[in-house]
Design a protein around this motif. Sequence first.
Motif, PDB file in Angstrom:
ATOM      1  N   UNK A   1      24.548  15.990 -56.969  1.00 62.08           N
ATOM      2  CA  UNK A   1      25.459  16.912 -57.667  1.00 62.08           C
ATOM      3  C   UNK A   1      24.704  18.172 -58.073  1.00 62.08           C
ATOM      4  N   UNK A   2      23.466  17.984 -58.541  1.00 60.99           N
ATOM      5  CA  UNK A   2      22.676  19.150 -58.955  1.00 60.99           C
ATOM      6  C   UNK A   2      22.379  20.066 -57.770  1.00 60.99           C
ATOM      7  N   UNK A   3      22.034  19.462 -56.637  1.00 59.56           N
ATOM      8  CA  UNK A   3      21.744  20.272 -55.435  1.00 59.56           C
ATOM      9  C   UNK A   3      22.976  21.081 -55.040  1.00 59.56           C
ATOM     10  N   UNK A   4      24.158  20.446 -55.124  1.00 60.14           N
ATOM     11  CA  UNK A   4      25.400  21.138 -54.764  1.00 60.14           C
ATOM     12  C   UNK A   4      25.697  22.262 -55.750  1.00 60.14           C
TER      13      UNK A   4
ATOM     14  N   UNK B   1      18.788  30.252 -46.288  1.00 64.55           N
ATOM     15  CA  UNK B   1      17.472  29.698 -46.626  1.00 64.55           C
ATOM     16  C   UNK B   1      17.474  28.180 -46.850  1.00 64.55           C
ATOM     17  N   UNK B   2      18.593  27.520 -46.598  1.00 67.07           N
ATOM     18  CA  UNK B   2      18.620  26.057 -46.678  1.00 67.07           C
ATOM     19  C   UNK B   2      18.589  25.406 -45.296  1.00 67.07           C
ATOM     20  N   UNK B   3      19.020  26.150 -44.288  1.00 68.26           N
ATOM     21  CA  UNK B   3      19.223  25.574 -42.957  1.00 68.26           C
ATOM     22  C   UNK B   3      17.926  25.069 -42.312  1.00 68.26           C
ATOM     23  N   UNK B   4      16.921  25.920 -42.277  1.00 65.73           N
ATOM     24  CA  UNK B   4      15.649  25.548 -41.652  1.00 65.73           C
ATOM     25  C   UNK B   4      15.022  24.330 -42.319  1.00 65.73           C
ATOM     26  N   UNK B   5      14.875  24.380 -43.658  1.00 68.90           N
ATOM     27  CA  UNK B   5      14.296  23.221 -44.350  1.00 68.90           C
ATOM     28  C   UNK B   5      15.104  21.929 -44.145  1.00 68.90           C
TER      29      UNK B   5
ATOM     30  N   UNK C   1      26.332  13.735 -46.149  1.00 64.01           N
ATOM     31  CA  UNK C   1      26.870  14.732 -47.065  1.00 64.01           C
ATOM     32  C   UNK C   1      26.943  14.239 -48.511  1.00 64.01           C
ATOM     33  N   UNK C   2      26.290  13.105 -48.768  1.00 59.60           N
ATOM     34  CA  UNK C   2      26.185  12.605 -50.142  1.00 59.60           C
ATOM     35  C   UNK C   2      27.521  12.299 -50.799  1.00 59.60           C
TER      36      UNK C   2
ATOM     37  N   UNK D   1      23.593  21.950 -46.361  1.00 56.77           N
ATOM     38  CA  UNK D   1      22.160  21.780 -46.103  1.00 56.77           C
ATOM     39  C   UNK D   1      21.400  21.419 -47.379  1.00 56.77           C
ATOM     40  N   UNK D   2      21.778  22.023 -48.493  1.00 55.92           N
ATOM     41  CA  UNK D   2      21.110  21.711 -49.759  1.00 55.92           C
ATOM     42  C   UNK D   2      21.361  20.256 -50.133  1.00 55.92           C
ATOM     43  N   UNK D   3      22.605  19.796 -49.969  1.00 60.32           N
ATOM     44  CA  UNK D   3      22.927  18.396 -50.254  1.00 60.32           C
ATOM     45  C   UNK D   3      22.199  17.487 -49.261  1.00 60.32           C
ATOM     46  N   UNK D   4      22.227  17.868 -47.988  1.00 64.80           N
ATOM     47  CA  UNK D   4      21.570  17.067 -46.956  1.00 64.80           C
ATOM     48  C   UNK D   4      20.077  16.897 -47.223  1.00 64.80           C
ATOM     49  N   UNK D   5      19.443  17.959 -47.699  1.00 64.71           N
ATOM     50  CA  UNK D   5      18.012  17.851 -48.044  1.00 64.71           C
ATOM     51  C   UNK D   5      17.816  16.866 -49.186  1.00 64.71           C
ATOM     52  N   UNK D   6      18.712  16.909 -50.174  1.00 70.92           N
ATOM     53  CA  UNK D   6      18.603  15.985 -51.309  1.00 70.92           C
ATOM     54  C   UNK D   6      18.848  14.543 -50.841  1.00 70.92           C
TER      55      UNK D   6
END
Length: 411
Positions: free
Chosen positions: A70-73, A90-94, A266-267, A301-306
């Motif tokens: 939730x925080x990442x989202x 800037x989230x896609x590559x990571x 997708x969490x 992507x931010x959620x996916x990284x988390x």
Amino acid sequence: MTTETCRGPVTSEQHIELVERYSAHNYHPLPVVVAEAEGAWVTDVEGNRYLDMLAAYSAINFGHGHPALVQAAKDELDRVTLTSRAFHNDQFGPFCRDLAELCDKDMVLPMNSGAEGVETALKTARMWGYRSKGVAEDRAKIIVCGDNFHGRTITIVGFSTDPEARNDFGPFTPGFETVQYGDVDALEAAIDENTVAFLVEPIQGEAGVKVPPEGYLKAVREVCTRKNVLMIADEIQAGLGRTGYTFACEHDGVVPDLYILGKALGGGIMPVSAVVGDRDTLGLFRPGEHGSTFGGNPIACAIGRAVVALLRTGEFQRNSAELGAWFIETLRAQAPDTVAEVRGRGLWVGIQLKSGRKPARAVCEELMREGILCKDTHVTTIRLAPPLVVTKEDLEWALERIVPALAAAAS
Ligand SMILES: *Cc1c(COP(=O)(O)O)cnc(C)c1O
């Protein structure tokens, strides 16, 4: 004066009336209207609490409202929501790096829904067939399994063997052949010089949590390698911790050429899917040949990284393996004689009722009244897949209700 709030539905019954009236009837949900959720538990609009034993078909593997997800989202929502792939974000590559590393593969092609991920894998396989294997134009063949479930697009339902999924939706995409799940000889016999891929679920979820015979996936891997055919594992439901492993294929020590991921990726917050593979397949795509406006968006992507970070701890896989083994064993020991079979792996369980008993749907309705949400599949199977944050106490509580409900299926 009538305001919008005065007109708003209040009770579960009123909500369901609206759904009946204004939405297409392509689902037959249990009559519960969820308003809030946390961890493994949900609360309906009347304030009743339920243990969620479906976890949105494994999209909620990490529990409802996992704080890190939730925080990442929320953080990304305040930064940038969408760029499209016309520009970088800037989230896609990571995200691609982290997911590729988790899968031990070279690259990632992100999409949104699971069905889009499957379509992407099918396109990848055909493209690989023409550009690398040397299959003649428009001759590529992909082998699939009987009783498969891979989504709802026309191409995908075209190779379903479930009449409910197919009937009245043709004509269908050519280029697919079906073999029986679990039969590696049938697979080998079906492979010809135009065969580019075999698409398989490591455990068939919608078919009723069907675990293949021991050694099947290993034999599939061997045949695919020997015949130069891509092995595509649809891990959309089976993957990301559900079976006690990061990938269900790991149980058999097998690495597919392409992973298809979705649901929990997708969490439980955003639809996020991806095909993950090596440069020799995904590296063949050229600009303009495939895409999606929302695929690879910064929030996803931010959620996916988390999600990847949570999976790296191994804590969810461990909980699934340990609690799942105990739960399946206990359920088998306590199962009343209405039950034909309890099968599964990790916290993914199918309870098959003997034929001539009450339909599985009736058992799910009874369990709902007892405070447990789960879902029937194919009339005689009850499928259980709680969030992987569920506790032993939760499951003990659930067993005290599940066993009597199964026994009552006799009458
Ligand atoms: C759910 C599922 C899909 C389809 O995913 P959607 O996000 O519903 O399109 C594909 N394959 C498997 C194995 C699934 O469980």
